[in-house]
Design a protein around this motif. Structure first.
Motif, short mmCIF file in Angstrom:
data_model
loop_
_atom_site.label_atom_id
_atom_site.label_comp_id
_atom_site.label_asym_id
_atom_site.label_seq_id
_atom_site.Cartn_x
_atom_site.Cartn_y
_atom_site.Cartn_z
N TYR A 110 1.52 -3.31 -16.21
CA TYR A 110 0.16 -3.61 -15.79
C TYR A 110 -0.74 -2.37 -15.76
CZ TYR A 110 2.52 -7.80 -14.13
OH TYR A 110 3.28 -8.95 -14.05
N VAL A 111 -0.15 -1.21 -15.47
CA VAL A 111 -0.92 0.03 -15.40
C VAL A 111 -0.03 1.14 -15.96
CG1 VAL A 111 -0.19 0.44 -13.00
CG2 VAL A 111 -2.24 1.56 -13.89
N VAL A 171 -8.51 3.23 -11.52
CA VAL A 171 -8.94 1.86 -11.27
C VAL A 171 -9.20 1.65 -9.78
CG1 VAL A 171 -8.37 -0.57 -11.56
CG2 VAL A 171 -7.63 1.07 -13.28
N GLU A 179 -8.56 -5.51 -22.42
CA GLU A 179 -7.27 -5.20 -23.02
C GLU A 179 -6.70 -6.44 -23.70
OE1 GLU A 179 -3.63 -2.31 -21.70
OE2 GLU A 179 -4.20 -3.91 -20.32
N ASP A 191 -1.37 -9.81 -11.77
CA ASP A 191 -2.49 -9.26 -12.54
C ASP A 191 -2.87 -7.91 -11.97
OD1 ASP A 191 -4.34 -9.66 -10.31
OD2 ASP A 191 -4.29 -11.77 -10.84
N LEU A 192 -3.68 -7.18 -12.72
CA LEU A 192 -4.05 -5.83 -12.31
C LEU A 192 -4.78 -5.83 -10.97
CD1 LEU A 192 -4.19 -2.81 -13.01
CD2 LEU A 192 -6.34 -3.28 -14.22
N GLN A 218 -3.82 6.43 -14.04
CA GLN A 218 -4.63 5.27 -14.39
C GLN A 218 -4.84 4.36 -13.19
OE1 GLN A 218 -3.45 3.09 -17.85
NE2 GLN A 218 -3.31 4.91 -19.17
N LEU A 219 -3.80 4.21 -12.40
CA LEU A 219 -3.92 3.38 -11.19
C LEU A 219 -4.97 3.96 -10.25
CD1 LEU A 219 -2.97 1.09 -9.32
CD2 LEU A 219 -1.17 2.61 -8.50
N ILE A 253 -2.43 -5.83 -8.03
CA ILE A 253 -1.75 -4.53 -7.89
C ILE A 253 -2.70 -3.49 -7.30
CG2 ILE A 253 -0.74 -2.64 -9.22
CD1 ILE A 253 0.36 -4.88 -11.10
N VAL A 254 -3.93 -3.46 -7.79
CA VAL A 254 -4.90 -2.49 -7.29
C VAL A 254 -5.25 -2.77 -5.83
CG1 VAL A 254 -7.27 -1.65 -7.55
CG2 VAL A 254 -5.83 -2.00 -9.57
N ARG A 269 -8.73 -1.81 -19.26
CA ARG A 269 -8.13 -2.57 -18.15
C ARG A 269 -9.17 -2.91 -17.09
NH1 ARG A 269 -3.29 0.89 -19.03
NH2 ARG A 269 -1.60 -0.50 -19.65
N VAL A 318 -7.35 2.71 -19.83
CA VAL A 318 -7.71 2.47 -18.43
C VAL A 318 -9.09 1.81 -18.33
CG1 VAL A 318 -8.72 4.77 -18.05
CG2 VAL A 318 -7.78 3.49 -16.12
#
Length: 245
Positions: free
Chosen positions: A68-69, A78, A17, A29-30, A74-75, A33-34, A12, A9
């Motif tokens: 991605y996560v 982030v 990573e 990409d992350l 972990q999500l 999503i975040v 990321r 995490v």
């Protein structure tokens, strides 16, 4: 110093990573999503953030999200970092003025996103935004003669104060009903008046009768926050003065 492998995490969050050499290129990409997860939390609260709801928000299958996560935990980690604003800029003001602004800004972003309070903080900050807040706080104290350990402890103490004050403000400003186990601002003084007796709680009863709590309709920019902050800053000033003797 032994170099440990970065937890997934953390890797990321910092873009460290390793990219897979084979397979299809990721379509998202992350960060995208975040951002979607943060929109859901702002709209529906933390309880609305599920892997399925985030996947639907970005238009992908839930299982595809795990590319991605690695997990919901972990999500959330982030998200907690990405949802932070940038800390106040360092200018030529003294350490006390800057740390007062820093602590108030810390509290204010928690008030604007109360779901961050629900996440809690069980591990030291490791994301780029949260570490930038820590860096700015200890930088403000660079010319005070305090060591790095003392400066980091000060940053942690002020951050804890901001969290506690934001949690209190959120609790007292919320609307409650007869079935709610919490007490809101409108009920707090009345509740104290009903449960306290002068024999068991003489000073607290007297304080309630003297309206010492003085809760107002807006528990945000009040004298209580500034009073507590000044106590902490006075303590830092005394610590600096001791070191200069």
């Amino acid at each position: 110093m032994t170099e440990h492998r970065l937890p997934p995490v953390v890797a990321r969050m910092w873009g460290r990573e390793a990219s897979p050499r084979y397979g299809p290129r990721p379509s998202l990409d992350l960060g995208t999503i975040v951002d979607a997860a943060i929109r859901i939390a702002d709209r529906d609260g933390l309880e609305g953030v599920k892997m399925s709801s985030v996947a639907a928000e970005v238009g992908m299958a839930t299982m595809s999200l795990y590319r991605y996560v690695g997990s919901k935990d972990q999500l959330l980690t982030v998200m907690a970092d990405a949802a932070l604003p940038e800390p106040p800029a360092l200018h030529d003001q003294g350490w006390r003025t800057y740390l007062a602004d820093w602590t108030r800004a810390n509290r204010d972003f928690l008030l604007s996103r109360p779901w961050l309070l629900a996440l809690g903080q069980h591990t030291p900050p490791a994301g780029p935004r949260s570490l930038r807040w820590a860096d700015r706080a200890i930088a403000a104290l660079a010319d005070t003669g305090l060591g790095y350990g003392e400066r980091l402890s000060i940053a942690a103490t002020l951050s804890g104060y901001a969290i506690g004050q934001a949690a209190l403000a959120h609790a007292l400003n919320r609307t409650t009903d007869a079935t709610d186990s919490t007490v809101g601002l409108a009920e707090y003084r009345d509740v104290l008046g009903q449960v306290l007796d002068p024999d068991g709680y003489p000073e607290l009863t007297a304080a309630v009768r003297a309206n010492a709590f003085g809760v107002s309709e807006e528990w945000v920019d009040d004298a209580d926050f500034t009073f507590g902050l000044d106590l902490l800053l006075d303590g830092i000033q005394a610590l600096i003065a001791r070191g200069k003797r």
